[in-house]
Design a protein around this motif. Structure first.
Motif, PDB file in Angstrom:
ATOM      1  N   VAL A 110     -93.501   7.376  95.088  1.00 20.34           N
ATOM      2  CA  VAL A 110     -92.307   7.472  94.219  1.00 20.34           C
ATOM      3  C   VAL A 110     -92.120   6.138  93.436  1.00 20.34           C
ATOM      4  CG1 VAL A 110     -89.917   8.153  93.764  1.00 20.34           C
ATOM      5  CG2 VAL A 110     -91.655   9.802  94.876  1.00 20.34           C
ATOM      6  N   ALA A 111     -91.592   5.010  94.476  1.00 23.39           N
ATOM      7  CA  ALA A 111     -91.039   3.965  94.072  1.00 23.39           C
ATOM      8  C   ALA A 111     -92.181   3.223  93.244  1.00 23.39           C
ATOM      9  CB  ALA A 111     -90.743   3.066  95.284  1.00 23.39           C
ATOM     10  N   GLN A 112     -93.527   3.471  93.640  1.00 25.30           N
ATOM     11  CA  GLN A 112     -94.462   2.795  92.840  1.00 25.30           C
ATOM     12  C   GLN A 112     -94.525   3.414  91.449  1.00 25.30           C
ATOM     13  OE1 GLN A 112     -97.865   3.252  95.694  1.00 25.30           O
ATOM     14  NE2 GLN A 112     -97.480   0.999  96.498  1.00 25.30           N
ATOM     15  N   SER A 113     -94.555   4.582  91.397  1.00 24.13           N
ATOM     16  CA  SER A 113     -94.642   5.199  90.178  1.00 24.13           C
ATOM     17  C   SER A 113     -93.451   4.618  89.085  1.00 24.13           C
ATOM     18  CB  SER A 113     -94.652   6.712  90.138  1.00 24.13           C
ATOM     19  OG  SER A 113     -95.678   7.243  91.033  1.00 24.13           O
ATOM     20  N   VAL A 114     -92.205   4.812  89.950  1.00 26.00           N
ATOM     21  CA  VAL A 114     -91.058   4.126  88.820  1.00 26.00           C
ATOM     22  C   VAL A 114     -91.321   2.787  88.558  1.00 26.00           C
ATOM     23  CG1 VAL A 114     -88.651   3.691  88.916  1.00 26.00           C
ATOM     24  CG2 VAL A 114     -89.403   5.917  90.360  1.00 26.00           C
ATOM     25  N   ALA A 115     -91.770   1.818  89.312  1.00 23.91           N
ATOM     26  CA  ALA A 115     -92.121   0.708  88.939  1.00 23.91           C
ATOM     27  C   ALA A 115     -93.248   0.659  87.583  1.00 23.91           C
ATOM     28  CB  ALA A 115     -92.723  -0.181  90.177  1.00 23.91           C
ATOM     29  N   VAL A 116     -94.255   1.436  87.817  1.00 29.35           N
ATOM     30  CA  VAL A 116     -95.070   1.514  86.641  1.00 29.35           C
ATOM     31  C   VAL A 116     -94.527   2.184  85.422  1.00 29.35           C
ATOM     32  CG1 VAL A 116     -97.314   2.473  86.106  1.00 29.35           C
ATOM     33  CG2 VAL A 116     -97.126   1.466  88.201  1.00 29.35           C
ATOM     34  N   GLU A 118     -92.636  13.059  85.392  1.00 27.57           N
ATOM     35  CA  GLU A 118     -93.636  11.989  85.157  1.00 27.57           C
ATOM     36  C   GLU A 118     -93.806  11.489  86.541  1.00 27.57           C
ATOM     37  OE1 GLU A 118     -91.664  13.127  81.137  1.00 27.57           O
ATOM     38  OE2 GLU A 118     -90.817  12.417  83.261  1.00 27.57           O
ATOM     39  N   VAL A 119     -92.753  11.115  87.292  1.00 26.15           N
ATOM     40  CA  VAL A 119     -93.151  10.352  88.540  1.00 26.15           C
ATOM     41  C   VAL A 119     -93.970  11.264  89.478  1.00 26.15           C
ATOM     42  CG1 VAL A 119     -91.964   9.516  90.644  1.00 26.15           C
ATOM     43  CG2 VAL A 119     -91.052   9.046  88.247  1.00 26.15           C
ATOM     44  N   ALA A 120     -93.513  12.594  89.541  1.00 31.36           N
ATOM     45  CA  ALA A 120     -94.374  13.332  90.180  1.00 31.36           C
ATOM     46  C   ALA A 120     -95.864  13.593  89.826  1.00 31.36           C
ATOM     47  CB  ALA A 120     -93.745  14.912  90.023  1.00 31.36           C
ATOM     48  N   SER A 121     -96.174  13.512  88.472  1.00 29.02           N
ATOM     49  CA  SER A 121     -97.450  13.790  88.060  1.00 29.02           C
ATOM     50  C   SER A 121     -98.488  12.238  88.471  1.00 29.02           C
ATOM     51  CB  SER A 121     -97.242  13.691  86.589  1.00 29.02           C
ATOM     52  OG  SER A 121     -96.866  15.064  86.323  1.00 29.02           O
ATOM     53  N   ALA A 166     -90.266  16.970  96.215  1.00 28.47           N
ATOM     54  CA  ALA A 166     -90.174  15.788  97.019  1.00 28.47           C
ATOM     55  C   ALA A 166     -90.012  14.626  96.289  1.00 28.47           C
ATOM     56  CB  ALA A 166     -91.650  15.582  97.372  1.00 28.47           C
ATOM     57  N   VAL A 167     -90.104  14.467  95.160  1.00 29.64           N
ATOM     58  CA  VAL A 167     -89.751  13.455  94.174  1.00 29.64           C
ATOM     59  C   VAL A 167     -88.009  13.189  94.336  1.00 29.64           C
ATOM     60  CG1 VAL A 167     -89.333  12.368  91.846  1.00 29.64           C
ATOM     61  CG2 VAL A 167     -91.808  13.148  92.886  1.00 29.64           C
ATOM     62  N   LEU A 168     -87.468  14.472  93.943  1.00 33.35           N
ATOM     63  CA  LEU A 168     -85.951  14.439  94.056  1.00 33.35           C
ATOM     64  C   LEU A 168     -85.437  14.236  95.312  1.00 33.35           C
ATOM     65  CD1 LEU A 168     -85.404  17.616  91.937  1.00 33.35           C
ATOM     66  CD2 LEU A 168     -85.253  15.478  91.207  1.00 33.35           C
ATOM     67  N   MET A 188     -85.062   7.286  86.239  1.00 35.28           N
ATOM     68  CA  MET A 188     -84.915   6.698  87.718  1.00 35.28           C
ATOM     69  C   MET A 188     -85.373   5.078  87.279  1.00 35.28           C
ATOM     70  SD  MET A 188     -87.272   9.484  89.647  1.00 35.28           S
ATOM     71  CE  MET A 188     -87.272   8.763  91.166  1.00 35.28           C
ATOM     72  N   ARG A 189     -84.591   4.235  88.030  1.00 34.17           N
ATOM     73  CA  ARG A 189     -84.552   2.840  87.623  1.00 34.17           C
ATOM     74  C   ARG A 189     -84.302   1.988  89.027  1.00 34.17           C
ATOM     75  NH1 ARG A 189     -80.568  -0.519  85.543  1.00 34.17           N
ATOM     76  NH2 ARG A 189     -78.413   0.522  85.311  1.00 34.17           N
ATOM     77  N   PHE A 190     -84.768   0.719  89.085  1.00 36.57           N
ATOM     78  CA  PHE A 190     -84.369   0.003  90.125  1.00 36.57           C
ATOM     79  C   PHE A 190     -82.984  -0.606  90.192  1.00 36.57           C
ATOM     80  CE2 PHE A 190     -88.901   0.376  90.620  1.00 36.57           C
ATOM     81  CZ  PHE A 190     -89.223   0.628  91.879  1.00 36.57           C
ATOM     82  N   ALA A 191     -82.557  -0.949  91.460  1.00 35.02           N
ATOM     83  CA  ALA A 191     -81.209  -1.506  91.320  1.00 35.02           C
ATOM     84  C   ALA A 191     -80.912  -2.844  90.893  1.00 35.02           C
ATOM     85  CB  ALA A 191     -80.657  -1.453  92.716  1.00 35.02           C
ATOM     86  N   HIS A 192     -82.406  -3.542  91.169  1.00 39.06           N
ATOM     87  CA  HIS A 192     -82.413  -5.198  90.607  1.00 39.06           C
ATOM     88  C   HIS A 192     -83.960  -5.219  90.076  1.00 39.06           C
ATOM     89  CE1 HIS A 192     -82.074  -9.407  90.808  1.00 39.06           C
ATOM     90  NE2 HIS A 192     -80.679  -9.214  90.567  1.00 39.06           N
ATOM     91  N   PRO A 193     -84.018  -6.242  89.245  1.00 42.01           N
ATOM     92  CA  PRO A 193     -85.368  -6.482  88.951  1.00 42.01           C
ATOM     93  C   PRO A 193     -86.082  -7.200  90.320  1.00 42.01           C
ATOM     94  CG  PRO A 193     -84.055  -7.238  87.256  1.00 42.01           C
ATOM     95  CD  PRO A 193     -82.975  -6.747  88.219  1.00 42.01           C
ATOM     96  N   ILE A 194     -85.433  -7.795  91.008  1.00 42.47           N
ATOM     97  CA  ILE A 194     -86.280  -8.468  92.035  1.00 42.47           C
ATOM     98  C   ILE A 194     -86.986  -7.288  93.057  1.00 42.47           C
ATOM     99  CG2 ILE A 194     -85.842  -9.521  94.592  1.00 42.47           C
ATOM    100  CD1 ILE A 194     -84.092 -11.432  93.379  1.00 42.47           C
TER     101      ILE A 194
END
Length: 561
Positions: free
Chosen positions: A304-310, A319-322, A330-332, A350-356
């Protein structure tokens, strides 16, 4: 908890940022008076730029500002007007029919191509093959001015170093013309290693604007580090421990937050004896810690995290589930776990808390894995009917040959970008499309289109591209039409002898195959005795009149008559 930010008695408090918040307050007060202002917050990753921008948004809202927000992303750097659309599309969507008409009145309707308003009744007039950058940016300026008519306006742009060229062009145009407008422009710019993309000249100009304040938040003091440690570790720290933590992180708030999270998990007490356990903390160590935290979460957390990053801004649960090949339920659940672990922000998309954190997850994927993920994302978005440039930005990150018809999609995205006044994005798409398998005829089209975009940008490489396109173009008439544009590019570059030689070659090549193109070329040859400004010849035919008009435009752009 955001870096360097804590909740104290129901209010948000920024440690060691009194000078910066005072400058932000002054900028907002100036804008509220109708004088316009701009503020750029620059510094290395994790220094708290986004926290300051978030605080500025809150302060502006309290003062009655209308707040429009955008966050640039490294993977979306080539999407034409991507940041502009984040800022301005939402207020247009929310407007009633009458409000929308008022917002797009007058010159503001020229902004329509940038905001994908082709079906709007107030869409911009067709301006043919001319350079669309100036009218589009002028339209965006007037749309922004119209948005500020009833309340002061704040445009907040996070991570502007990754903004697309067209959006930066608009921000520069606006910042230079803020006087008399109740508008504040605030942007964060990341400095230091690891910053890729972005137009450094444009960013420098943005900071040099007459109404611009530049803020450079410093590392946190020992007192601030002490307070953060006390909050995170639930005990007043000893001075030696505080000094060790500040030395290890350089006083960078985000790194301190990550350090204290790790120490809390390990149940380390903030004593002098524990100072030795505080090692050097960098973005790399944070990346390692991020991956360890991911591994301890639910089984779906990593994909899930990798899909959000992409996926970036298109990271909805479906979209993340697909992309992750997991159930949406499971994504939720994984999203909740990632938010609880401070890896993702709450809310949608869904987005990350920080670019790092995002960079840590994305770079941990192998290059082949990333390429395949972007290929899948391009197919997913295309199937959902997403904007062609959203599809193309994923194609840019794939290895050539793994997505069927990628060159066709990239060519379509380039045409869309060019029509929106973003030749830089068009050139990026076409350069990538040339790496895809293509027939000779299609390659000729791509080279010609790339040359046209580079010509608008006054790129010297346009001449080379035009010549390459002519070499692989089979039909003499088509070569002649390309030659007309090549001659114009040579004239702009003041390469008169080469322009005249190209005319001679093209006249002989075209012959009787295309009478109109041949007539245009003959006009050029007939005027070659006036080497200084050959467009002065007056022609009677419509074709020749168009040729002369094109040449006049090229000569004027040389600015030396």
């Amino acid at each position: 908890m955001a870096p360097s930010v804590v909740m104290a008695e129901g209010t948000r408090h920024l440690f060691d940022r009194a000078a910066e918040t005072a400058s932000i307050d002054a900028a907002l007060a100036t804008a509220a008076r109708g004088a316009g202002s701009a503020c750029v917050i620059e510094g290395p990753a994790g220094i708290g730029k986004s926290a300051l921008l978030d605080d500025a948004r809150r302060r502006a809202g309290d003062l009655g500002f209308r707040v429009l927000v955008a966050r640039a992303a490294q993977l979306e750097h080539d999407i034409a007007h991507g940041v502009v659309r984040q800022l301005l599309e939402e207020p247009l969507r929310r407007a009633t029919g009458a409000q929308r008409t008022a917002l797009l009145a007058g010159a503001a309707r020229l902004a329509s191509p940038a905001l994908l308003l082709r079906d709007d009744a107030s869409a911009a007039p067709d301006i043919g093959d001319a350079d669309r950058r100036a009218p589009v940016v002028h339209g965006l300026y007037w749309l922004t001015a119209n948005l500020s008519a009833h309340a002061p306006l704040l445009l907040a742009v996070d991570d502007a170093q990754w903004a697309d060229a067209a959006s930066l062009r608009f921000l520069l145009y606006l910042v230079r013309r803020l006087e008399g407008l109740p508008i504040a422009v605030m942007a964060t710019i990341r400095t230091g290693e690891g910053v890729a993309g972005g137009d450094t000249d444009a960013l420098a100009e943005l900071m040099l604007g007459p109404a611009t304040r530049v803020l450079t938040p410093p590392p946190l003091s020992e007192a601030a580090v002490c307070r953060l440690a006390e909050i995170a570790l639930h005990r007043e720290p000893e001075q030696r421990f505080v000094i060790a933590c500040r030395d290890a992180t350089g006083g960078v708030p985000f790194l301190l937050t990550e350090l204290f999270r790790g120490l809390a998990d390990a149940e380390v007490s903030p004593t002098a004896a524990s100072a030795a356990s505080v090692t050097q903390v960098t973005s790399q160590t944070v990346a390692h810690a991020t991956l360890l935290r991911l591994a301890r979460l639910s089984p779906a957390a990593v994909p899930v995290a990798q899909s959000v990053a992409v996926l970036g801004r298109h990271a909805g649960p479906h979209e993340v589930a697909s992309l992750a090949s997991v159930a949406e339920e499971a994504v939720l659940l994984a999203r909740d776990a990632l938010v609880a672990a401070s890896l993702l922000h709450a809310g949608a998309p869904m987005r990350f808390a920080h670019p790092i954190v995002q960079a840590s997850v994305y770079q941990a994927m192998g290059s082949g894995e990333r390429s395949l993920a972007h290929a899948a994302a391009s197919r997913l978005l295309a199937a959902e009917g997403a904007d062609i440039e959203a599809v193309a930005t994923h194609l840019l990150a794939t290895e050539p040959g793994i997505v069927a018809d990628a060159a066709i999609s990239l060519q379509a995205a380039a045409e869309a970008a060019r029509e929106r006044g973003a030749p830089e994005s068009a050139a990026a798409y076409l350069q990538r499309a040339l790496g895809e398998p293509a027939t000779a005829a299609h390659r000729a089209q791509l080279l010609h289109a790339l040359a046209q975009s580079e010509s608008v940008l006054r790129d010297p490489g346009a001449v080379v591209r035009f010549r390459e396109a002519m070499r692989v173009t089979a039909a003499p008439a088509a070569r002649g039409r390309i030659a007309l544009e090549l001659v114009e590019a040579l004239m702009v570059a003041r390469r008169w002898d080469e322009a005249l030689a190209e005319i001679d070659r093209a006249v002989d090549d075209v012959g009787p195959s295309d009478a109109e193109t041949g007539a245009c070329l003959e006009v050029g040859r007939a005027t070659r005795t006036d080497r200084r400004c050959p467009h002065l010849h007056t022609a009677s035919s419509g074709c020749c009149a168009r040729w002369c008009t094109r040449r006049q435009r090229a000569c004027r752009s040389a600015s030396s008559w």
